[in-house]
Design an enzyme around this catalytic site. Structure first.
Site, short mmCIF file in Angstrom:
data_model
loop_
_atom_site.label_atom_id
_atom_site.label_comp_id
_atom_site.label_asym_id
_atom_site.label_seq_id
_atom_site.Cartn_x
_atom_site.Cartn_y
_atom_site.Cartn_z
N SER A 143 -19.98 25.32 71.82
CA SER A 143 -18.62 25.20 71.31
C SER A 143 -17.80 24.40 72.31
CB SER A 143 -17.98 26.58 71.11
OG SER A 143 -16.58 26.48 70.88
N TYR A 156 -15.99 34.79 74.83
CA TYR A 156 -16.52 33.67 74.05
C TYR A 156 -16.67 32.42 74.92
CZ TYR A 156 -17.19 30.48 70.11
OH TYR A 156 -17.70 29.55 69.22
#
Length: 262
Positions: A143, A156
């Site tokens: 990501s 995350y």
């Protein structure tokens, strides 16, 4: 038309979002599918709706956070369908956290178990067999959140930064073997995971458009691909942005929902 000799792709987190879109894209490309998720009934219903029978689409239940579970799914795939040509470690979770809250430390542990240990365990059953065959693609879904740490996104961001570093290490280990390691770095993609976000998502991309571009990157054996390309420039800017400016820019930004807010 597909047959038992058609190429095979193994995808985790295939019950929705990016995983499902990649499955549809590879089905159109003539691949057989080995799809993995905890919610197997949802995958089977989707496959039936696409007209994909059990010869074209195998469904394997696994919890990616459980190493033995995902390894068993990979072994079952090889026993039933053969050695995949492409393995996509896509399964991941994204939950906000506050280090001052005890239950959020468990959120961090779960995030790392799924996004990192689970990713390595997804690749594990296939690495030696692909190396012996001399071909294959191992695809790690990271990501843009890997580039810099965002307030409230500690679990995350840390996990996706680890995905990038792990995939780079694995790529070096497999250099010269014929096995490619591809790191996909999505920006904001319109999926159930992102629709609950309470902050602006620049360059938001439709998931099917992402799947088209990801397919091209994987087939090309690209070592690193940011999708959409505009987020690649954002990533470059984030890397070189001075700390003080970065901190001011992020001040007051809405944070990701924590588990207790879900």
């Amino acid at each position: 038309m597909t047959s038992a000799h058609s190429p095979l792709i193994f995808i985790t987190g295939a019950s929705s979002g990016i995983g499902q879109a990649l499955a549809a894209r590879y089905a159109r490309a003539g691949y057989r599918l080995a799809l993995v998720a905890r919610r197997t009934a949802e995958i089977r219903a989707w496959a039936d709706a696409q007209g994909l029978d059990e010869r074209r689409c195998g469904v394997f239940g696994a919890d990616v956070a459980d190493v033995d579970s995902i390894v068993a799914a990979g072994q079952a795939c090889m026993a039933q369908m053969g050695l995949p040509d492409v393995v996509v470690a896509n399964a991941g979770i994204s939950i906000g956290m506050d280090t001052g809250v005890r239950e959020d430390i468990d959120v961090l542990a779960r995030t790392l178990a799924v996004n990192n240990t689970g990713l390595a365990a997804t690749f594990h059953p296939f690495v030696d067999a692909m190396r012996q065959r001399g071909s294959g693609r191992l695809v790690a879904v990271a990501s843009v959140a890997a580039i810099r740490g965002l307030p409230g996104h500690g679990a995350y961001c840390a996990s996706k930064a680890a995905v990038v570093a792990y995939a780079e290490s694995l790529r070096g280990e497999l250099r010269g073997s014929g096995v490619k390691v591809v790191t996909l770095v999505p920006g904001y993609i319109d999926t159930p995971l992102t629709r609950r976000n309470r902050y602006a998502m620049p360059f938001l991309m439709k998931v099917d458009d992402f799947a088209d571009r990801a397919h091209a990157a994987i087939e090309a054996g690209a070592a690193w691909r940011v999708i959409p390309w505009q987020m690649g420039w954002v990533a470059r800017l984030l890397r070189i942005m001075p700390i003080a400016l970065f901190d001011r820019l992020l001040a007051g930004r809405p944070r990701k929902h924590r588990q207790s807010e879900a």
